[in-house]
Motif scaffolding. Structure first.
Motif, PDB file in Angstrom:
ATOM      1  N   PRO A   1       0.774  -1.252   0.000  1.00 54.58           N
ATOM      2  CA  PRO A   1       0.000   0.000   0.000  1.00 54.58           C
ATOM      3  C   PRO A   1       0.802   1.298   0.000  1.00 54.58           C
ATOM      4  O   PRO A   1       0.276   2.331  -0.408  1.00 54.58           O
ATOM      5  N   GLU A   2       2.052   1.285   0.393  1.00 55.66           N
ATOM      6  CA  GLU A   2       2.845   2.525   0.356  1.00 55.66           C
ATOM      7  C   GLU A   2       3.288   2.861  -1.074  1.00 55.66           C
ATOM      8  O   GLU A   2       3.780   3.957  -1.332  1.00 55.66           O
ATOM      9  N   GLU A   3       3.074   1.947  -1.999  1.00 53.59           N
ATOM     10  CA  GLU A   3       3.495   2.118  -3.390  1.00 53.59           C
ATOM     11  C   GLU A   3       2.276   2.355  -4.287  1.00 53.59           C
ATOM     12  O   GLU A   3       1.197   1.839  -4.022  1.00 53.59           O
ATOM     13  N   TYR A   4       2.470   3.137  -5.349  1.00 53.01           N
ATOM     14  CA  TYR A   4       1.417   3.274  -6.343  1.00 53.01           C
ATOM     15  C   TYR A   4       2.011   3.185  -7.738  1.00 53.01           C
ATOM     16  O   TYR A   4       3.197   3.402  -7.950  1.00 53.01           O
TER      17      TYR A   4
ATOM     18  N   ALA B   1       4.507   3.515 -17.935  1.00 53.67           N
ATOM     19  CA  ALA B   1       4.039   2.885 -16.702  1.00 53.67           C
ATOM     20  C   ALA B   1       5.207   2.765 -15.732  1.00 53.67           C
ATOM     21  O   ALA B   1       6.305   2.355 -16.117  1.00 53.67           O
ATOM     22  N   ALA B   2       4.944   3.145 -14.476  1.00 53.43           N
ATOM     23  CA  ALA B   2       5.996   3.129 -13.465  1.00 53.43           C
ATOM     24  C   ALA B   2       5.381   2.828 -12.101  1.00 53.43           C
ATOM     25  O   ALA B   2       4.167   2.878 -11.926  1.00 53.43           O
ATOM     26  N   ARG B   3       6.252   2.568 -11.156  1.00 54.72           N
ATOM     27  CA  ARG B   3       5.832   2.298  -9.776  1.00 54.72           C
ATOM     28  C   ARG B   3       6.797   2.979  -8.820  1.00 54.72           C
ATOM     29  O   ARG B   3       7.937   3.268  -9.170  1.00 54.72           O
ATOM     30  N   GLY B   4       6.307   3.225  -7.601  1.00 57.99           N
ATOM     31  CA  GLY B   4       7.151   3.831  -6.589  1.00 57.99           C
ATOM     32  C   GLY B   4       6.311   4.381  -5.455  1.00 57.99           C
ATOM     33  O   GLY B   4       5.079   4.310  -5.484  1.00 57.99           O
TER      34      GLY B   4
ATOM     35  N   ARG C   1       6.552  10.756  -6.152  1.00 54.35           N
ATOM     36  CA  ARG C   1       6.852  11.324  -7.471  1.00 54.35           C
ATOM     37  C   ARG C   1       8.282  11.017  -7.911  1.00 54.35           C
ATOM     38  O   ARG C   1       8.544  10.750  -9.073  1.00 54.35           O
ATOM     39  N   MET C   2       9.213  11.074  -6.996  1.00 49.53           N
ATOM     40  CA  MET C   2      10.626  10.872  -7.320  1.00 49.53           C
ATOM     41  C   MET C   2      10.976   9.384  -7.253  1.00 49.53           C
ATOM     42  O   MET C   2      10.294   8.596  -6.614  1.00 49.53           O
ATOM     43  N   ASN C   3      12.050   9.031  -7.908  1.00 49.85           N
ATOM     44  CA  ASN C   3      12.580   7.665  -7.868  1.00 49.85           C
ATOM     45  C   ASN C   3      11.558   6.612  -8.285  1.00 49.85           C
ATOM     46  O   ASN C   3      11.436   5.578  -7.642  1.00 49.85           O
TER      47      ASN C   3
ATOM     48  N   ARG D   1      -0.324  12.517  -6.080  1.00 46.60           N
ATOM     49  CA  ARG D   1      -0.800  12.825  -4.735  1.00 46.60           C
ATOM     50  C   ARG D   1      -1.708  11.696  -4.233  1.00 46.60           C
ATOM     51  O   ARG D   1      -2.936  11.795  -4.266  1.00 46.60           O
ATOM     52  N   PRO D   2      -1.120  10.591  -3.762  1.00 44.87           N
ATOM     53  CA  PRO D   2      -1.927   9.448  -3.327  1.00 44.87           C
ATOM     54  C   PRO D   2      -2.849   9.747  -2.147  1.00 44.87           C
ATOM     55  O   PRO D   2      -3.807   9.015  -1.920  1.00 44.87           O
TER      56      PRO D   2
END
Length: 182
Positions: free
Chosen positions: A71-74, A87-90, A93-95, A175-176
């Motif tokens: 859950p800390e990742e989107y 498509a990305a994950r993290g 916004r950064m890294n 902005r999750p």
């Protein structure tokens, strides 16, 4: 759901905005979004020619989803009118980690040909994202949270719309804290 502009964002003020309808479906195996877009020609841009490109600069629809397995990742899935995807994950916004070519290829995309009617262009795209991308066998029993967006940063008339409100001073989709349940 109808995507809406944040009227406080200067970029959305005093312009004709796109109309975007997003229909979501969740099955045990897939999260699917069907997008129907009608936008003024000044809002339209189609320059990206490959997966992994700067999709947000073109006419683009985006799905951001919290990872139910972490859950800390989107994830962000940003698809142009031509069907090219970034498509990305993290965790912010950064890294962000770009998904592998195989993962991106597994995202099913079905596009409608664009048509011009007067000063408007209509186009559509459907994307189907597998539960496997999130490290899940199935979406059964999972709650999916996220948001859906439309933008075109480098169009003659940039604009920013979202399914769920984003209470910031300027456009900011990463902005999750503003994600909601689908």
């Amino acid at each position: 759901m109808l995507l809406k502009p944040n009227a406080k964002w200067r970029q959305n003020q005093g312009i004709a905005l796109p109309t975007v309808l997003a229909e979501t479906t969740i099955t045990k195996d897939y999260f699917q979004v069907n997008f129907t877009v009608e936008e003024p020609l000044d809002c339209f841009r189609a320059e990206v020619l490959e997966d992994g490109g700067r999709s947000w600069e073109d006419s683009c629809v985006e799905v951001f989803l919290q990872n139910p397995a972490k859950p800390e990742e989107y994830f962000n899935f940003e698809t142009t009118s031509r069907g090219f995807i970034l498509a990305a994950r993290g965790e912010g916004r950064m890294n962000r980690t770009i998904l592998s070519a195989d993962e991106i290829a597994s995202i099913e995309r079905t596009k409608q040909l664009a048509s011009v009617i007067g000063d408007f262009i209509s186009w559509g795209i459907s994307i189907r994202i597998s539960a496997k991308i999130f490290g899940l066998k199935t979406f059964e029993g999972e709650t999916l949270k996220g948001n859906i967006y439309k933008c075109a940063d480098l169009a003659k008339t940039p604009h920013y719309l979202s399914a769920f409100p984003i209470e910031t001073d300027k456009p900011d989709f990463h902005r999750p804290e503003f994600f909601q349940n689908f």
